[in-house]
Design a protein around this motif. Structure first.
Motif, PDB file in Angstrom:
ATOM      1  N   UNK A   1      20.432   8.571 -27.238  1.00  0.00           N
ATOM      2  CA  UNK A   1      21.680   7.816 -27.057  1.00  0.00           C
ATOM      3  C   UNK A   1      22.751   8.209 -28.071  1.00  0.00           C
ATOM      4  N   UNK A   2      22.390   9.104 -28.975  1.00  0.00           N
ATOM      5  CA  UNK A   2      23.344   9.647 -29.946  1.00  0.00           C
ATOM      6  C   UNK A   2      23.975   8.552 -30.785  1.00  0.00           C
ATOM      7  N   UNK A   3      23.160   7.591 -31.212  1.00  0.00           N
ATOM      8  CA  UNK A   3      23.650   6.583 -32.168  1.00  0.00           C
ATOM      9  C   UNK A   3      22.499   6.056 -33.019  1.00  0.00           C
ATOM     10  N   UNK A   4      22.818   5.624 -34.223  1.00  0.00           N
ATOM     11  CA  UNK A   4      21.785   5.228 -35.178  1.00  0.00           C
ATOM     12  C   UNK A   4      21.397   3.762 -35.086  1.00  0.00           C
ATOM     13  N   UNK A   5      22.258   2.941 -34.419  1.00  0.00           N
ATOM     14  CA  UNK A   5      21.987   1.504 -34.414  1.00  0.00           C
ATOM     15  C   UNK A   5      21.127   1.081 -33.221  1.00  0.00           C
ATOM     16  N   UNK A   6      20.107   1.853 -32.938  1.00  0.00           N
ATOM     17  CA  UNK A   6      19.163   1.485 -31.877  1.00  0.00           C
ATOM     18  C   UNK A   6      18.157   0.497 -32.460  1.00  0.00           C
ATOM     19  N   UNK A   7      18.040  -0.679 -31.826  1.00  0.00           N
ATOM     20  CA  UNK A   7      17.095  -1.680 -32.324  1.00  0.00           C
ATOM     21  C   UNK A   7      16.031  -1.927 -31.258  1.00  0.00           C
ATOM     22  N   UNK A   8      14.765  -1.817 -31.645  1.00  0.00           N
ATOM     23  CA  UNK A   8      13.677  -1.994 -30.675  1.00  0.00           C
ATOM     24  C   UNK A   8      12.943  -3.300 -30.926  1.00  0.00           C
ATOM     25  N   UNK A   9      12.413  -3.847 -29.844  1.00  0.00           N
ATOM     26  CA  UNK A   9      11.554  -5.028 -29.950  1.00  0.00           C
ATOM     27  C   UNK A   9      10.254  -4.689 -29.230  1.00  0.00           C
ATOM     28  N   UNK A  10       9.128  -4.809 -29.948  1.00  0.00           N
ATOM     29  CA  UNK A  10       7.830  -4.499 -29.348  1.00  0.00           C
ATOM     30  C   UNK A  10       7.150  -5.809 -28.953  1.00  0.00           C
ATOM     31  N   UNK A  11       6.791  -5.931 -27.669  1.00  0.00           N
ATOM     32  CA  UNK A  11       6.124  -7.147 -27.194  1.00  0.00           C
ATOM     33  C   UNK A  11       4.736  -6.805 -26.706  1.00  0.00           C
ATOM     34  N   UNK A  12       3.750  -7.686 -26.968  1.00  0.00           N
ATOM     35  CA  UNK A  12       2.406  -7.454 -26.443  1.00  0.00           C
ATOM     36  C   UNK A  12       2.440  -7.433 -24.917  1.00  0.00           C
ATOM     37  N   UNK A  13       1.687  -6.544 -24.336  1.00  0.00           N
ATOM     38  CA  UNK A  13       1.705  -6.419 -22.886  1.00  0.00           C
ATOM     39  C   UNK A  13       0.319  -6.003 -22.406  1.00  0.00           C
ATOM     40  N   UNK A  14       0.218  -5.588 -21.175  1.00  0.00           N
ATOM     41  CA  UNK A  14      -1.079  -5.123 -20.683  1.00  0.00           C
ATOM     42  C   UNK A  14      -0.953  -3.894 -19.805  1.00  0.00           C
ATOM     43  N   UNK A  15      -1.627  -2.845 -20.174  1.00  0.00           N
ATOM     44  CA  UNK A  15      -1.898  -1.710 -19.300  1.00  0.00           C
ATOM     45  C   UNK A  15      -3.378  -1.391 -19.464  1.00  0.00           C
ATOM     46  N   UNK A  16      -4.073  -1.073 -18.375  1.00  0.00           N
ATOM     47  CA  UNK A  16      -5.512  -0.817 -18.493  1.00  0.00           C
ATOM     48  C   UNK A  16      -5.824   0.386 -19.384  1.00  0.00           C
ATOM     49  N   UNK A  17      -4.858   1.321 -19.482  1.00  0.00           N
ATOM     50  CA  UNK A  17      -5.153   2.564 -20.204  1.00  0.00           C
ATOM     51  C   UNK A  17      -4.710   2.547 -21.655  1.00  0.00           C
ATOM     52  N   UNK A  18      -4.118   1.441 -22.112  1.00  0.00           N
ATOM     53  CA  UNK A  18      -3.777   1.343 -23.532  1.00  0.00           C
ATOM     54  C   UNK A  18      -4.310   0.027 -24.082  1.00  0.00           C
ATOM     55  N   UNK A  19      -4.665   0.040 -25.377  1.00  0.00           N
ATOM     56  CA  UNK A  19      -5.162  -1.173 -26.036  1.00  0.00           C
ATOM     57  C   UNK A  19      -4.942  -1.041 -27.534  1.00  0.00           C
ATOM     58  N   UNK A  20      -4.076  -1.810 -28.165  1.00  0.00           N
ATOM     59  CA  UNK A  20      -3.198  -2.775 -27.522  1.00  0.00           C
ATOM     60  C   UNK A  20      -2.087  -2.084 -26.726  1.00  0.00           C
ATOM     61  N   UNK A  21      -1.502  -2.866 -25.793  1.00  0.00           N
ATOM     62  CA  UNK A  21      -0.382  -2.366 -25.007  1.00  0.00           C
ATOM     63  C   UNK A  21       0.909  -3.019 -25.486  1.00  0.00           C
ATOM     64  N   UNK A  22       1.972  -2.248 -25.444  1.00  0.00           N
ATOM     65  CA  UNK A  22       3.240  -2.725 -25.976  1.00  0.00           C
ATOM     66  C   UNK A  22       4.363  -2.444 -24.987  1.00  0.00           C
ATOM     67  N   UNK A  23       5.086  -3.501 -24.654  1.00  0.00           N
ATOM     68  CA  UNK A  23       6.294  -3.323 -23.850  1.00  0.00           C
ATOM     69  C   UNK A  23       7.432  -3.162 -24.858  1.00  0.00           C
TER      70      UNK A  23
END
Ligand code: PHE
Length: 372
Positions: free
Chosen positions: A247-269
């Motif tokens: 996105x060519x900008x430094x102010x990207x803020x992420x939020x990681x939420x617990x989620x579910x995918x069978x192929x990952x553990x833990x899963x993160x949205x």
């Protein structure tokens, strides 16, 4: 004798006067041609006595030599003149404006995939690919969704009527995650221990779904890293770094939420902060009066131990993270389109507006400024 001399002079004069290659050829036939007088005169030498021949030959030989020489010289002169004349006639005015040719453009999806490949190449990721026609083992089973797994219902899958020779279902892959499986299986065989693995896998995926934000075919990019001591921090840093570059900008803020995918553990949205600017969602853009709103961007997580195992890795020694992002979605957010269906309508007016010129930029992904 005088006869030959005057005939030769007349011939030389005619050659000098010839105005065209055709006229010159006629003169050649009259003199040196099979039935030309020089050739006929040469033939008479055979029936002469040696004395007569000694007397007659020099004049005929010299007539032939001077005529042949004159013919050659005149031919060269006429050809040069013809070329000069042609060059003068066929001049091109290079200052005239050229006729415009219809110009194609690079589709935003191709552009974004190139941008992603370049961003991840800088982070040490290789590009991996896999088949779009998959079997259910690679698409589901090896990703920890067995036959009865409810997660299979999350995907509205296009199945083919026939099974593989081993009895596996054949389908259009519903995500790029089967490329994780294929990459692991190859890596586990080729290098000792199999790791490290660092790949992205861009490509088409298919689901039975259609509205303004869903098309039956769309694009994803998968990411997979396997190494020792890999943890969620590596996943978060990688996603942040990639999204800042994209996105060519430094102010990207992420939020990681617990989620579910069978192929990952833990899963993160993963959600990304955005602001509304002039009725458009702009990723980043923190600090406006309303504060951040969050938009769901991608699914990810630590590779499930069972998936590592099925891919040929010992989960006691190796860890990994994986993520999957919608490429079309990323393109819409970066370049401001709001209807996904237009991506695949093939309307040249849309492409002329949103497409990219491959010629205006040193690489395909020189950024927004290089937009056509
Ligand atoms: N394959 C998932 C999907 O299509 C996305 C995903 C990829 C989630 C990798 C976790 C890890 O929804």
């Amino acid at each position: 004798m005088t006869d030959i001399t005057s005939q030769t002079e007349a011939a030389l004069a005619a050659i000098a006067a010839a105005a065209s290659l055709d006229a010159l050829e006629a003169e050649r036939l009259e003199t040196l041609g099979k039935k030309g007088w020089v050739s006929l005169a040469l033939k008479t030498l055979g029936s002469m006595t040696p004395e007569e021949r000694t007397a007659a030959a020099p004049a005929i030989q010299s007539a032939r030599a001077s005529i042949a020489e004159a013919l050659d010289a005149k031919k060269a002169a006429l050809e040069a003149a013809a070329l000069e004349e042609q060059l003068a006639r066929e001049t091109v005015d290079l200052t005239l404006p050229a006729v415009a040719a219809p110009k194609g453009s690079v589709h935003p999806v191709s552009q974004v995939m190139d941008e992603l490949a370049e961003i991840f190449a800088d982070l040490g990721f290789a590009v991996a690919t896999g088949p779009e026609i998959e079997d259910d083992w690679h698409n589901f089973t090896a990703l920890n969704m067995d036959e009865t797994h409810p997660a299979r219902a999350m995907h509205d899958t296009f199945y083919f009527p026939d099974k593989t020779t081993e009895g596996k279902d054949v389908l259009l892959r519903t995500h790029t995650s089967p490329v994780q499986v294929r990459t692991m299986l190859v890596a586990a065989q080729t290098s000792p221990g199999g790791a490290p693995v660092r790949i992205i896998a861009p490509g088409r995926v298919y689901r039975s779904d259609s509205d303004a934000t869903h098309t039956p075919m769309f694009h994803q990019i998968e990411g997979l890293v396997i190494d020792r001591d890999i943890h969620l921090g590596h996943l978060k840093w990688t996603l942040e770094t990639f999204l800042k570059a994209f996105f060519e900008r430094d102010d990207i803020v992420l939020r990681l939420r617990p989620s579910y995918f069978p192929f990952t553990e833990p899963s993160v949205e993963v959600d990304v902060g955005y602001a509304n600017e002039n009725g458009r969602r702009v990723v980043g853009g923190s600090g406006d009066a309303q504060g951040h709103a969050w938009m769901e961007l991608l699914g990810s997580g630590m590779v499930n131990a069972r998936v590592l195992e099925m891919g040929g890795f010992d989960p006691g020694q190796w860890q990994g993270f994986a993520f999957g992002v919608g490429v079309d979605r990323l393109a819409m957010l970066k370049y401001g389109m709001n209807d996904l269906r237009a991506f695949f309508d093939g309307d040249p007016r849309w492409l002329a507006h949103y497409g990219f010129s491959p010629f205006d930029q040193p690489t395909l992904s020189a950024g927004v400024g290089a937009r056509a």
